[in-house]
Structures are given as structure tokens and as C-alpha cells.
Design an enzyme around this catalytic site. Structure first.
Site, PDB file in Angstrom:
ATOM      1  CG  ASN A 105      -0.412  -0.600   2.432  1.00 53.62           C
ATOM      2  OD1 ASN A 105       0.446  -1.474   2.376  1.00 53.62           O
ATOM      3  ND2 ASN A 105      -0.862  -0.122   3.567  1.00 53.62           N
ATOM      4  CD  GLU A 176      -2.829  -4.601 -12.530  1.00 50.52           C
ATOM      5  OE1 GLU A 176      -1.870  -5.350 -12.733  1.00 50.52           O
ATOM      6  OE2 GLU A 176      -3.737  -4.451 -13.374  1.00 50.52           O
ATOM      7  CE  LYS A 235      -2.465   3.003 -11.064  1.00 44.46           C
ATOM      8  NZ  LYS A 235      -3.672   2.323 -11.415  1.00 44.46           N
ATOM      9  CB  VAL A 286     -23.659  10.015  -4.745  1.00 39.68           C
ATOM     10  CG1 VAL A 286     -22.926   8.695  -4.672  1.00 39.68           C
ATOM     11  CG2 VAL A 286     -23.539  10.701  -3.421  1.00 39.68           C
ATOM     12  CB  CYS A 292      -6.559   4.454  -6.548  1.00 43.25           C
ATOM     13  SG  CYS A 292      -5.796   2.972  -5.860  1.00 43.25           S
TER      14      CYS A 292
HETATM   15  P1  NAD Z   1      -3.878  -3.107   0.219  1.00 45.72           P
HETATM   16  O1  NAD Z   1      -3.775  -2.244   1.414  1.00 45.72           O
HETATM   17  O2  NAD Z   1      -5.129  -3.859  -0.067  1.00 45.72           O
HETATM   18  O3  NAD Z   1      -2.706  -4.216   0.251  1.00 45.72           O
HETATM   19  C1  NAD Z   1      -1.378  -3.938   0.554  1.00 45.72           C
HETATM   20  C2  NAD Z   1      -0.826  -5.117   1.380  1.00 45.72           C
HETATM   21  O4  NAD Z   1       0.583  -4.925   1.543  1.00 45.72           O
HETATM   22  C3  NAD Z   1      -1.416  -5.200   2.800  1.00 45.72           C
HETATM   23  O5  NAD Z   1      -2.006  -6.475   2.981  1.00 45.72           O
HETATM   24  C4  NAD Z   1      -0.207  -4.991   3.725  1.00 45.72           C
HETATM   25  O6  NAD Z   1      -0.253  -5.764   4.908  1.00 45.72           O
HETATM   26  C5  NAD Z   1       0.946  -5.446   2.823  1.00 45.72           C
HETATM   27  N1  NAD Z   1       2.252  -4.914   3.219  1.00 45.72           N
HETATM   28  C6  NAD Z   1       2.569  -3.633   3.549  1.00 45.72           C
HETATM   29  N2  NAD Z   1       3.882  -3.541   3.826  1.00 45.72           N
HETATM   30  C7  NAD Z   1       4.414  -4.793   3.680  1.00 45.72           C
HETATM   31  C8  NAD Z   1       5.724  -5.328   3.817  1.00 45.72           C
HETATM   32  N3  NAD Z   1       6.765  -4.551   4.134  1.00 45.72           N
HETATM   33  N4  NAD Z   1       5.901  -6.653   3.601  1.00 45.72           N
HETATM   34  C9  NAD Z   1       4.856  -7.450   3.268  1.00 45.72           C
HETATM   35  N5  NAD Z   1       3.587  -6.985   3.111  1.00 45.72           N
HETATM   36  C10 NAD Z   1       3.376  -5.669   3.303  1.00 45.72           C
HETATM   37  O7  NAD Z   1      -3.492  -2.184  -1.017  1.00 45.72           O
HETATM   38  P2  NAD Z   1      -3.945  -2.394  -2.553  1.00 45.72           P
HETATM   39  O8  NAD Z   1      -5.298  -1.841  -2.766  1.00 45.72           O
HETATM   40  O9  NAD Z   1      -3.619  -3.788  -2.969  1.00 45.72           O
HETATM   41  O10 NAD Z   1      -2.940  -1.394  -3.274  1.00 45.72           O
HETATM   42  C11 NAD Z   1      -1.559  -1.695  -3.408  1.00 45.72           C
HETATM   43  C12 NAD Z   1      -0.943  -0.702  -4.383  1.00 45.72           C
HETATM   44  O11 NAD Z   1      -1.526  -0.856  -5.676  1.00 45.72           O
HETATM   45  C13 NAD Z   1      -1.150   0.762  -4.008  1.00 45.72           C
HETATM   46  O12 NAD Z   1      -0.002   1.483  -4.375  1.00 45.72           O
HETATM   47  C14 NAD Z   1      -2.341   1.177  -4.867  1.00 45.72           C
HETATM   48  O13 NAD Z   1      -2.320   2.560  -5.156  1.00 45.72           O
HETATM   49  C15 NAD Z   1      -2.095   0.383  -6.130  1.00 45.72           C
HETATM   50  N6  NAD Z   1      -3.288   0.054  -6.914  1.00 45.72           N
HETATM   51  C16 NAD Z   1      -4.458  -0.299  -6.297  1.00 45.72           C
HETATM   52  C17 NAD Z   1      -5.563  -0.649  -7.067  1.00 45.72           C
HETATM   53  C18 NAD Z   1      -6.875  -1.030  -6.427  1.00 45.72           C
HETATM   54  O14 NAD Z   1      -7.833  -1.150  -7.157  1.00 45.72           O
HETATM   55  N7  NAD Z   1      -6.949  -1.235  -5.139  1.00 45.72           N
HETATM   56  C19 NAD Z   1      -5.457  -0.684  -8.469  1.00 45.72           C
HETATM   57  C20 NAD Z   1      -4.239  -0.353  -9.056  1.00 45.72           C
HETATM   58  C21 NAD Z   1      -3.158   0.010  -8.272  1.00 45.72           C
HETATM   59  C1  UGA Z   2      -9.532   3.018 -10.610  1.00 43.39           C
HETATM   60  C2  UGA Z   2      -9.133   2.966 -12.100  1.00 43.39           C
HETATM   61  O1  UGA Z   2     -10.318   2.813 -12.885  1.00 43.39           O
HETATM   62  C3  UGA Z   2      -8.177   1.810 -12.358  1.00 43.39           C
HETATM   63  O2  UGA Z   2      -7.742   1.824 -13.714  1.00 43.39           O
HETATM   64  C4  UGA Z   2      -6.962   1.953 -11.445  1.00 43.39           C
HETATM   65  O3  UGA Z   2      -6.089   0.847 -11.603  1.00 43.39           O
HETATM   66  C5  UGA Z   2      -7.429   2.006  -9.998  1.00 43.39           C
HETATM   67  O4  UGA Z   2      -8.351   3.121  -9.827  1.00 43.39           O
HETATM   68  C6  UGA Z   2      -6.301   2.259  -9.043  1.00 43.39           C
HETATM   69  O5  UGA Z   2      -5.323   2.886  -9.357  1.00 43.39           O
HETATM   70  O6  UGA Z   2      -6.506   1.835  -7.919  1.00 43.39           O
HETATM   71  P1  UGA Z   2     -11.218   1.672  -9.035  1.00 43.39           P
HETATM   72  O7  UGA Z   2     -10.985   2.804  -8.094  1.00 43.39           O
HETATM   73  O8  UGA Z   2     -11.055   0.280  -8.542  1.00 43.39           O
HETATM   74  O9  UGA Z   2     -10.223   1.811 -10.299  1.00 43.39           O
HETATM   75  O10 UGA Z   2     -12.689   1.761  -9.638  1.00 43.39           O
HETATM   76  P2  UGA Z   2     -13.372   2.676 -10.773  1.00 43.39           P
HETATM   77  O11 UGA Z   2     -14.175   1.807 -11.641  1.00 43.39           O
HETATM   78  O12 UGA Z   2     -12.390   3.567 -11.428  1.00 43.39           O
HETATM   79  O13 UGA Z   2     -14.382   3.557  -9.913  1.00 43.39           O
HETATM   80  C7  UGA Z   2     -13.942   4.584  -9.033  1.00 43.39           C
HETATM   81  C8  UGA Z   2     -15.129   5.366  -8.523  1.00 43.39           C
HETATM   82  O14 UGA Z   2     -15.701   6.153  -9.556  1.00 43.39           O
HETATM   83  C9  UGA Z   2     -16.266   4.479  -7.989  1.00 43.39           C
HETATM   84  O15 UGA Z   2     -16.817   5.050  -6.825  1.00 43.39           O
HETATM   85  C10 UGA Z   2     -17.266   4.496  -9.134  1.00 43.39           C
HETATM   86  O16 UGA Z   2     -18.575   4.227  -8.711  1.00 43.39           O
HETATM   87  C11 UGA Z   2     -17.099   5.914  -9.636  1.00 43.39           C
HETATM   88  N1  UGA Z   2     -17.507   6.104 -11.046  1.00 43.39           N
HETATM   89  C12 UGA Z   2     -16.902   5.409 -12.038  1.00 43.39           C
HETATM   90  C13 UGA Z   2     -18.511   7.029 -11.335  1.00 43.39           C
HETATM   91  O17 UGA Z   2     -19.050   7.677 -10.445  1.00 43.39           O
HETATM   92  N2  UGA Z   2     -18.864   7.215 -12.648  1.00 43.39           N
HETATM   93  C14 UGA Z   2     -18.262   6.541 -13.675  1.00 43.39           C
HETATM   94  O18 UGA Z   2     -18.645   6.763 -14.842  1.00 43.39           O
HETATM   95  C15 UGA Z   2     -17.267   5.608 -13.342  1.00 43.39           C
END
Ligand code: NAD
Ligand code: UGA
Length: 489
Positions: A105, A176, A235, A286, A292
Site C-alpha cells: 500500500n 497495475e 500511473k 453521488v 486510489c
Molecule cells: P492493500 O492495502 O489492499 O494491500 C497492501 C498489502 O501490503 C497489505 O495487505 C499490507 O499488509 C501489505 N504490506 C505492507 N507492507 C508490507 C511489507 N513490508 N511486507 C509485506 N507486506 C506488506 O493495497 P492495494 O489496494 O492492494 O494497493 C496496493 C498498491 O496498488 C497501491 O499502491 C495502490 O495505489 C495500487 N493500486 C491499487 C488498485 C486497487 O484497485 N486497489 C489498483 C491499481 C493500483
Molecule cells: C480506478 C481505475 O479505474 C483503475 O484503472 C486503477 O487501476 C485504480 O483506480 C487504481 O489505481 O486503484 P477503481 O478505483 O477500482 O479503479 O474503480 P473505478 O471503476 O475507477 O471507480 C472509481 C469510482 O468512480 C467508484 O466510486 C465508481 O462508482 C465511480 N464512477 C466510475 C462514477 O461515479 N462514474 C463513472 O462513470 C465511473
């Protein structure tokens, strides 16, 4: 630096047989599960410092995995124990792997320089230090977490200063782009896989090795190769900022639609068919939530300020300002419509996750709505098909407020189905676009609510006309008062 092919290869893993992913969260879990499914000959080990999370990934009962994503549990069931492993034995998994994904994270800093805006990179740094101290063979380190531009340089400095003599590392950026709720489909069929590398022979070779892994299931022309900094910047921040900006733009238009009698769905459709604009991500709501968008835009604001570009910072800050305005405007509409008071009134809140098909509540608009309604003294009956009750209570507890848990228990009821939430409610507030809410039998719901019964649709899931025919009063985001009997009003 140039060198013979043999010299280049000596600094890289010879063959990819084992991959380790640090971080078993919403990204690490699904990403590496799909990787294990698509590459049955590779051993994929996902590690985490959180033993409860690892135990949940290892649950016998696949409905108890820590991340809900449609289609994910069956793939975990197929691969777990075969070539996919979840463990807290971090050091061993790192040392055995040739490729290490860093998928931890990267939250917003909450204190110190850049507090409230900059990314907190402590987990990325801790993971990098651990890799450096453990590795006894060359490794390719892959940034999967969303990190600020030039983080790879920080990682490199840490690795060089802390690694064992003679051990070399190549760092790649491979951000990602999956969205929660559609993660499995996004991973199986991505628009693109982005791999950023240094323009050295080793950098290129490392990128090729990673590309070869993806090319087992992703067409080669969708694997984009760029420099390290371009990949990091794409990203964090460009892609997420551009996406979030579209939602704030359509939400700004939706406020005008409501005031003028236009229909935001019609406007969004008519704009979206222009190929230069495109139809996606134009759904009025809303407000946006999720872990993110807000975090990444705040980071962009911080970066722009640090680069002495205050106008650029202000431009992107407005995307967040508009999102806060959208949530507050919707909450205000609820109070105004219910005769300017919701004190002691029961409001049914349908949906608590930040979007459908996920149990994730991070930055969910529902949390902001609850805060507004509680300040007005309402009683909120909440139903969400996937979010655990304990998570809802945790999200609504204000840290540091004395007796807050007790107050919450008095002002909130968490319900197990839609009917239970709506019984005796004055209004239904739809905060998440779950498919289940598109199929509600509103005749039934009307019978069990207090009258006048009002529906506030924050996600455009109901047909206002149908509901009005039943007897409801309806407010839907972006839909203004209609022309009545062809009379211009
Ligand atoms: P998350 O909080 O769900 O998961 C992160 C995990 O990393 C946690 O389980 C935590 O315990 C573990 N962790 C932290 N420090 C650690 C260490 N030193 N060793 C081992 N484990 C450790 O976070 P996430 O939603 O998976 O996001 C991870 C990254 O990916 C972030 O940078 C986020 O911005 C990015 N990202 C998230 C999404 C999404 O949809 N959630 C999409 C694209 C990119
Ligand atoms: C978003 C991006 O879409 C991903 O490409 C990216 O990898 C990710 O962030 C990340 O970096 O974590 P995510 O946040 O999982 O993905 O979901 P989205 O589908 O983007 O929705 C985000 C928010 O926008 C939600 O609350 C959704 O309901 C809202 N949304 C989405 C709207 O209100 N209107 C839309 O037309 C689309």
C-alpha cells in the site's frame, strides 16, 4: 553501460521459474492469482506481513477470501497449493524468486512534510530494504504499487547500499490498471500492460523477461514498453487523474441538468458517441470513491506544487473539490426534500461499498453521506450485500471522539436485506450501483415505508417515472424536473 550478451545475462536471473509478490491486498492477490493460473509452470508465492490476511487467503471456505472479486475465488481454488501459495514466510519467498513484485500500500501521508497530499512510501521502502538484505541471487524488482515518479531511483539507492556483494538488481515499473469489481476480467484481458525500464542492456533484457511472462496470455502488441519515469508518471498520476476528472466533469454537468430540467444520461450519451470523447466513465453519481483516485490526485497536486506549478496544482485540486461538492449536494438534497429535517427519521441506505462487485469501502461516498445524516440526527438503516457489518461500524467510527461507538450503535442499524432496511423508512438513499438494486420490487418496498415515501438515487439505478407511478417521490442525480403534460414549466 554496454557489455557482451554474456555479461548482461550474468547480471540477470537465468530463467524465470519463481515469482514472489510482496503485498496480498486488492492488487497483489488478484494479479498474482491470475498470473499463476495463466502460467502453470511458474511458482507464484504471495507474501504479507499481516498473518490474518494470509490466513484468510488460505481459508478452506473460498467465500471467506479477504478480497471479493467476481470470478476470483474459483481461480484461487484451482491454483492454490498447485503453483500458487500464500504465506508469511517472506524472506524465503523473496530469496527463491527471480522476479519480486512490490505490491504494498502507498497511502497518503498523514503527518510531516506533504501531509494530506504526498504518498507515504514507508511500505515500499521497508519491502525494498528487506529484498536487499535477503537476496542471494540476482533479481528483477517490479514496482506494482502506484508510486511517485522517480521512486525507482530511491529503490535503487536502497538496494545498492544494503545488498550483499556481487548481487545485482534490475528495477522495472509495471503499474497495475485493474479496477475493483472487474479485476479478474481486467487482468485476463487488459487494455495494456505497461513496462517501464532503464534504457540499458540489462534494463531492456529485464523488461523482455517480464514481457515474456505476460505474453503467455496478453497479445504482444498490448505490452507497452516505455522508460521508467514515463511508466511511473502514467500511473501516478496521469491515468487516474484523467479518469477521475471525467467523473467530476459529468457530475458538474449533472448539477446543471438538475437545475434546468435536462437529463444527464441523455447528455452523457450524446457527448460520448463523439469518438474523441468516448462513452466510458461518464456516469453521473453521488461522487467517486475508492482507494486510489483521491489519493493519487492529492499526490498530483503535491507534485505540481513542489515543481512550482501552482496553477497546475489548483487545476487538479478542483477535481477533488467537485467530488466533495457532489457528495455534499446530494446529502443536502435529501435533507431539503424531507421537509428540511431528518432528525429522528429513519433513512434506508442501500449500498456501502464504493462501487458494485466489491466489498471495499475505502473512501466510499456512503461514509460521507452517513456523516452528513448523523450530523442532522437521522437514524440510518444500512444494507450492503458484501461489506461485513464490522467494517461498516469501523468506517463510521470517528477516531478520538469519546463514546462514538455507543453513538453509532444508537444512530445506525445494519441490516441483512433490503426489506429490513426499508421497513418504516421515510426515504431510501441508493449509494452503490449493485445490480441487486436495479431489480428491487418497488411495489413491495412502497408498502412497508412511511409516506410520503421518497427515493434518492445517487447511482442512476432506478427509473424515476416507474417509481413515481407507484407513488414515490424521486430524486435522481442529474435528472431535472420533467416537462409535465407538454407544459413548459
Ligand atoms: P492493500 O492495502 O489492499 O494491500 C497492501 C498489502 O501490503 C497489505 O495487505 C499490507 O499488509 C501489505 N504490506 C505492507 N507492507 C508490507 C511489507 N513490508 N511486507 C509485506 N507486506 C506488506 O493495497 P492495494 O489496494 O492492494 O494497493 C496496493 C498498491 O496498488 C497501491 O499502491 C495502490 O495505489 C495500487 N493500486 C491499487 C488498485 C486497487 O484497485 N486497489 C489498483 C491499481 C493500483
Ligand atoms: C480506478 C481505475 O479505474 C483503475 O484503472 C486503477 O487501476 C485504480 O483506480 C487504481 O489505481 O486503484 P477503481 O478505483 O477500482 O479503479 O474503480 P473505478 O471503476 O475507477 O471507480 C472509481 C469510482 O468512480 C467508484 O466510486 C465508481 O462508482 C465511480 N464512477 C466510475 C462514477 O461515479 N462514474 C463513472 O462513470 C465511473
Amino acid at each position: 553501460m554496454t557489455g557482451s550478451t554474456d555479461q548482461v545475462n550474468a547480471l540477470l536471473p537465468e530463467k524465470i521459474t519463481k515469482i514472489c509478490c510482496i503485498g496480498a491486498g486488492y492488487v497483489g492477490g488478484p494479479t498474482c492469482t491470475v498470473l499463476a493460473q495463466q502460467c502453470p509452470d511458474l511458482v507464484v508465492t504471495i507474501v504479507d506481513v499481516n498473518p490474518q490476511r494470509i490466513a484468510a487467503w488460505n481459508s478452506e471456505n473460498l467465500s471467506e477470501l479477504p478480497v471479493f472479486e467476481p470470478g476470483l475465488s474459483s481461480i484461487v481454488g484451482e491454483c492454490r497449493g498447485r503453483n500458487l501459495f500464500f504465506t508469511t514466510e517472506i524472506d524465503r519467498a523473496i530469496d527463491e524468486a527471480q522476479i519480486v513484485f512490490v505490491s504494498v500500500n502507498t497511502p497518503t501521508k498523514t503527518s510531516g512534510i506533504g501531509s494530506g497530499f504526498a504518498a507515504d512510501l514507508r511500505y515500499v521502502e521497508a519491502s525494498t530494504r528487506r529484498i536487499a538484505s535477503i537476496a542471494s541471487t540476482p533479481k528483477i524488482i517490479v514496482e506494482k504499487s502506484t508510486v511517485p515518479c522517480r521512486t525507482a531511483a530511491t529503490m535503487r539507492a536502497i538496494l545498492e547500499a544494503n545488498s550483499k556483494p556481487g548481487i545485482s538488481f534490475q528495477i522495472l515499473s509495471n503499474p497495475e490498471f485493474l479496477s475493483e469489481g472487474t479485476a479478474v476480467q481486467d487482468l485476463l484481458n487488459p487494455d495494456r500492460v505497461l513496462i517501464g525500464s532503464l534504457a540499458t542492456e540489462q534494463g531492456n533484457r529485464a523488461a523482455e523477461l517480464l514481457s515474456e511472462v505476460y505474453e503467455r496470455w496478453v497479445p504482444k502488441d498490448r505490452v507497452l514498453r516505455t522508460g521508467l519515469w514515463s511508466s511511473e508518471l502514467t500511473k501516478l498520476k496521469a491515468a487516474n487523474a484523467l479518469l477521475a476528472q471525467r467523473i467530476s466533469s459529468i457530475n458538474a454537468i449533472s448539477a446543471i441538468c438538475e437545475a434546468t430540467g435536462a437529463n444527464v444520461d441523455e447528455v452523457a450519451h450524446a457527448c460520448g458517441v463523439d469518438r474523441r470523447i468516448g462513452p466510458h466513465f461518464l456516469r453521473a453519481s453521488v461522487g467517486f470513491g475508492g482507494s486510489c483516485f483521491q489519493k493519487d490526485i492529492l499526490n498530483l497536486v503535491y507534485l505540481s506544487g513542489s515543481l512550482n506549478l501552482p496553477e497546475v496544482a489548483e487545476y487538479w485540486r478542483q477535481v477533488i473539490v467537485m467530488n466533495e461538492f457532489s457528495k455534499a449536494r446530494f446529502a443536502k438534497k435529501v435533507v431539503q426534500t424531507l421537509f428540511n429535517t431528518v432528525t429522528a427519521k429513519r433513512l434506508a441506505l442501500l449500498g456501502f461499498a464504493f462501487k458494485k462487485d466489491t466489498g471495499d469501502t475505502r473512501e466510499s461516498p456512503a461514509i460521507t453521506l452517513c456523516r452528513h445524516f448523523r450530523q442532522e440526527g437521522a437514524h440510518i438503516a444500512i444494507y450492503d450485500p458484501k461489506v461485513p457489518h464490522s467494517q461498516i461500524l469501523m468506517d463510521l467510527t470517528e477516531p478520538g471522539v469519546a463514546d462514538d461507538r455507543k453513538n453509532i450503535e444508537e444512530s445506525i442499524t445494519i441490516c441483512s436485506n433490503i426489506q429490513e432496511a426499508c421497513r418504516d423508512a421515510e426515504a431510501v438513499v441508493i449509494a452503490t450501483d449493485w445490480d441487486e438494486f436495479c431489480a428491487i420490487d418497488w411495489h413491495d418496498i412502497y408498502q412497508i415505508m412511511r409516506k410520503p415515501a421518497v427515493v434518492f438515487d445517487g447511482r442512476r439505478v432506478v427509473d424515476p417515472r416507474q417509481l413515481r407511478e407507484i407513488g414515490f417521490r424521486v430524486h435522481a442525480v442529474g435528472i431535472g424536473p420533467e416537462l409535465q403534460d407538454n407544459v413548459w414549466v
